[in-house]
Motif scaffolding. Structure first.
Motif, mmCIF file in Angstrom:
data_model
loop_
_atom_site.group_PDB
_atom_site.id
_atom_site.type_symbol
_atom_site.label_atom_id
_atom_site.label_comp_id
_atom_site.label_asym_id
_atom_site.label_seq_id
_atom_site.Cartn_x
_atom_site.Cartn_y
_atom_site.Cartn_z
ATOM 1 N N LEU A 152 -32.751 47.849 -20.854
ATOM 2 C CA LEU A 152 -31.358 47.279 -21.550
ATOM 3 C C LEU A 152 -31.231 46.062 -22.660
ATOM 4 N N LEU A 153 -31.974 45.370 -21.788
ATOM 5 C CA LEU A 153 -32.623 43.497 -22.275
ATOM 6 C C LEU A 153 -32.993 44.478 -23.982
ATOM 7 N N SER A 154 -34.061 44.729 -23.709
ATOM 8 C CA SER A 154 -34.385 45.614 -24.858
ATOM 9 C C SER A 154 -33.880 45.676 -25.950
ATOM 10 N N ALA A 155 -32.774 46.800 -25.139
ATOM 11 C CA ALA A 155 -32.267 47.079 -27.054
ATOM 12 C C ALA A 155 -31.295 45.961 -27.641
ATOM 13 N N LEU A 156 -31.081 45.070 -25.928
ATOM 14 C CA LEU A 156 -29.209 44.062 -26.620
ATOM 15 C C LEU A 156 -30.935 42.976 -27.600
ATOM 16 N N LYS A 157 -31.328 42.913 -27.104
ATOM 17 C CA LYS A 157 -32.037 42.051 -27.969
ATOM 18 C C LYS A 157 -32.339 41.815 -29.379
ATOM 19 N N ASN A 158 -31.552 43.282 -30.103
ATOM 20 C CA ASN A 158 -32.073 43.660 -31.221
ATOM 21 C C ASN A 158 -29.743 43.356 -31.573
ATOM 22 N N HIS A 159 -29.743 43.318 -30.874
ATOM 23 C CA HIS A 159 -27.979 42.694 -31.450
ATOM 24 C C HIS A 159 -27.780 39.999 -31.289
ATOM 25 N N THR A 160 -28.969 40.430 -31.129
ATOM 26 C CA THR A 160 -28.473 39.141 -30.732
ATOM 27 C C THR A 160 -29.642 38.650 -29.785
ATOM 28 N N SER A 161 -30.184 36.754 -30.466
ATOM 29 C CA SER A 161 -31.234 36.646 -30.097
ATOM 30 C C SER A 161 -30.631 35.419 -28.974
ATOM 31 N N GLN A 162 -29.478 35.030 -28.386
ATOM 32 C CA GLN A 162 -28.683 34.699 -27.191
ATOM 33 C C GLN A 162 -28.004 35.285 -25.997
ATOM 34 N N GLN A 204 -40.548 41.570 -15.691
ATOM 35 C CA GLN A 204 -40.887 42.154 -16.392
ATOM 36 C C GLN A 204 -39.438 42.173 -17.185
ATOM 37 N N CYS A 205 -38.634 41.234 -17.361
ATOM 38 C CA CYS A 205 -37.703 40.899 -18.490
ATOM 39 C C CYS A 205 -38.181 40.064 -19.554
ATOM 40 N N LEU A 206 -38.883 39.462 -19.048
ATOM 41 C CA LEU A 206 -39.953 38.740 -19.713
ATOM 42 C C LEU A 206 -40.217 39.849 -21.000
ATOM 43 N N VAL A 207 -40.940 40.514 -20.606
ATOM 44 C CA VAL A 207 -41.031 41.913 -21.115
ATOM 45 C C VAL A 207 -40.116 42.075 -21.763
ATOM 46 N N ALA A 208 -39.165 42.799 -21.486
ATOM 47 C CA ALA A 208 -37.993 43.252 -21.929
ATOM 48 C C ALA A 208 -37.760 42.090 -23.149
ATOM 49 N N LEU A 209 -38.129 41.182 -22.861
ATOM 50 C CA LEU A 209 -37.837 40.169 -24.714
ATOM 51 C C LEU A 209 -39.021 39.801 -25.075
ATOM 52 N N SER A 210 -39.930 40.272 -25.109
ATOM 53 C CA SER A 210 -40.532 39.894 -25.697
ATOM 54 C C SER A 210 -40.908 39.781 -26.915
ATOM 55 N N ARG A 258 -31.383 59.610 -18.065
ATOM 56 C CA ARG A 258 -31.427 57.771 -18.656
ATOM 57 C C ARG A 258 -30.128 57.853 -19.263
ATOM 58 N N HIS A 259 -30.038 56.527 -19.081
ATOM 59 C CA HIS A 259 -28.884 55.759 -20.259
ATOM 60 C C HIS A 259 -29.698 56.010 -22.092
ATOM 61 N N ASP A 260 -29.539 56.139 -23.023
ATOM 62 C CA ASP A 260 -30.232 55.821 -23.692
ATOM 63 C C ASP A 260 -29.847 54.163 -24.554
ATOM 64 N N SER A 261 -31.052 53.125 -23.874
ATOM 65 C CA SER A 261 -30.066 51.438 -23.567
ATOM 66 C C SER A 261 -29.837 51.415 -25.341
ATOM 67 N N GLY A 262 -30.137 52.068 -26.633
ATOM 68 C CA GLY A 262 -29.692 51.825 -27.528
ATOM 69 C C GLY A 262 -28.237 52.157 -27.815
ATOM 70 N N VAL A 263 -27.688 53.103 -27.576
ATOM 71 C CA VAL A 263 -26.657 53.626 -27.211
ATOM 72 C C VAL A 263 -25.727 52.399 -26.625
ATOM 73 N N VAL A 264 -25.681 52.558 -25.260
ATOM 74 C CA VAL A 264 -25.989 51.750 -24.834
ATOM 75 C C VAL A 264 -24.846 50.158 -25.132
#
Lengths: 342, 342
Positions: B24-34, B65-71, B319-325
């Motif tokens: 979900l973090l990976s997907a949300l970082k496409n919406h904001t850097s904050q 894993q969070c760092l990697v997701a936001l990298s 599993r969730h489609d994180s982009g959709v979520v």
């Protein structure tokens, strides 16, 4: 520190491994960003040895230290040299694990070194002298054979000058060869003659490159002898061995120290069997290279240093002042080049 | 991917741990850097558990894993997730060793996370929810007590909803609190309710921050139940437990999935005791939050994916489609904000 005047960026290749070459790299990077550290790949002691044994990787230790020496990022530098002191990770330098993970992940040690260079903000490049997974083997004329750099480093040669080979036969790293061929200066760094320099110099192709390059080739001679291996060696003996190992002649100059360490310090070293490397002018008659002496000693600086760490400030060692050595190398290069052009 | 229209950068805080929150973090970082990932710090399994035991460090696994997701750096991402598969390093993820070395070196886990963020080119920040070295403890009304997240994750609660606490008493990380207080949206990510979310939500101060922040608080409900722990839970049960653990009410909305996975897939999951989380509208009467349903499922995408890896392409998971979520979260936020302003 004031940088000497350098009209264009000089290209320097440094052959070595061991503390002497790491500190020299740090000092030389103040003169140029066009620096290539060519690293011997026979190390099999400590954390490096364990990683080689357990994971079959190339030795990361010396590469790590060269990367750190050329890094501009103090924080990442400290991290790379951090050694775990507990648990199953005990003794491993973090940077070794970094390079090992990259090699295992990509199957390509050189690519790993490149990524590490990026992360560390390295000036110049670090090139393994070979990418073959080699073992250093020593043999003498009595049939004695000793395998592995770590074993060899403690072995008493009994006054002989043994032969060295790498097993399996090493392929030179083409980028290391190219660094020698395109350099303005090739420095053969001070360090263990047989433990650090031999495994670099005997890689096939390195001698050819040293003989054919137009670079000025300067060997920085050790300050003290190593008991059981270089006892009684003078400056010419060291230089001769460098040329023997890489099928010389190729040296242009040997840079040696003229300053005597204090008697006190010499006594301490003598107890461990280490003595000053003497210079005898007459030994250089008929040589194809010149010997250039200067006060290269850092001893007095260490004694007077006002560091916050009382152990460091009281620790007096016979060692090169790397800044002075780096300056001397550049001056010597300018000198030799202008005589060549005259 | 097309980004939805976002007039200014939205600030999002995500509470979680576990695969659901990482994707979900990976997907949300496409919406904001904050974006701030607030990570539970009770993990004691696998590589993380060994490092905690042997070196006394805070748990690096979920932070890694969070760092990697936001990298933004694919190469460094692969490196951080690389797991050694031989020797004494076997099972350790490289990124865990990285964070551990930094913590041991600096004595400051948060500083280590910050340096790792730099190296990884992380968008946003990763904040441990506490910097206290804690153990999760579960207890129920029969006097049973189970210690450690890893132990608890396999424990059969026998239909009870047990109590949880951290030992020693955890201090909240002030930066995590501040991230909640200043966020536009707080997302409580899908994941193990008692294994991943409980140890984050019960940290003292987190409930207060959730109740006082002006952020829109959205809980993304799990897709399937966990045998022995959340058997028979419907969407309202999950949401109620979230509020119970952090002393709610504070939720604005629960986002749940409306699409049924294939019978085939449900049968496979049922064999492991996992069932779809059902939604019953009437359970939400009188709740202070709304329930919003959408097709959040990624199953069909996985089945049809034309990946080169035959195992991955044949693996069908619920599993969730994180982009959709992520899109649904942003839409829901816009919707709630405009109704608040109307």
């Amino acid at each position: 520190m004031q940088e000497p005047f350098t009209p264009t960026e000089i290209k320097i290749a440094v052959i070595g491994g061991g503390t002497g070459s790491f500190t020299l790299l740090s000092a030389l990077k103040n003169h140029t960003s066009q620096i290539a550290a060519l690293v011997n790949m026979a190390d099999d002691g400590g954390s490096t040895g364990v990683l080689r044994d357990e994971l079959g990787v190339l030795p990361p230790g010396d590469v790590r230290q060269c990367l750190v020496a050329l890094s501009d990022s103090p924080k990442v530098r400290d991290l790379f040299n951090y050694r775990f002191d507990e648990g199953t990770l005990k003794g491993h330098a973090f940077g070794n694990l970094f390079l090992t993970a990259l090699e295992k992940m990509t199957g390509d040690f050189a690519a790993g070194v490149e990524l590490a260079s990026e992360v560390l903000g390295v000036k110049g490049t670090v090139e393994p002298i070979t990418l073959t997974n080699v073992t250093l083997v020593m043999s003498d004329d009595t049939g004695v054979e000793v395998r592995g750099e770590f074993e060899i480093s403690d072995y008493d040669f009994g006054g002989k000058r043994p032969d060295f080979r790498l097993e399996p036969q090493a392929e030179p790293n083409p980028r290391a060869i190219r660094a020698i061929e395109t350099a303005d200066i090739v420095v053969i760094a001070p360090g263990s003659l047989y433990g650090s320099l031999a495994p670099a110099l005997i890689v096939p192709g390195i001698g050819d490159a040293l003989r054919s390059t137009k670079a000025v080739k300067i060997y920085v001679c050790n300050l003290v002898t190593k008991p059981g291996q270089t006892d009684g060696y003078n400056v010419a003996d060291f230089a001769d061995e460098i040329e023997r190992l890489a099928d010389g002649p190729f040296l242009d100059a040997v840079l040696y120290n003229t300053e005597k360490p204090s008697d006190n310090l010499m006594d301490t070293y003598a107890k461990a069997g280490e003595k000053s490397v003497e210079f005898h002018k007459e030994k250089f008659n008929g040589k194809s290279y010149v010997a250039v002496g200067a006060n290269l000693l850092a001893g007095s600086i260490w004694q007077n240093s006002s560091t916050a760490d009382p152990i460091a400030s009281s620790r007096t060692l016979i060692r090169h002042d790397s800044g002075v050595v780096a300056n001397a190398i550049i001056e010597l290069y300018d000198d030799i080049r202008s005589r060549q052009q005259a």
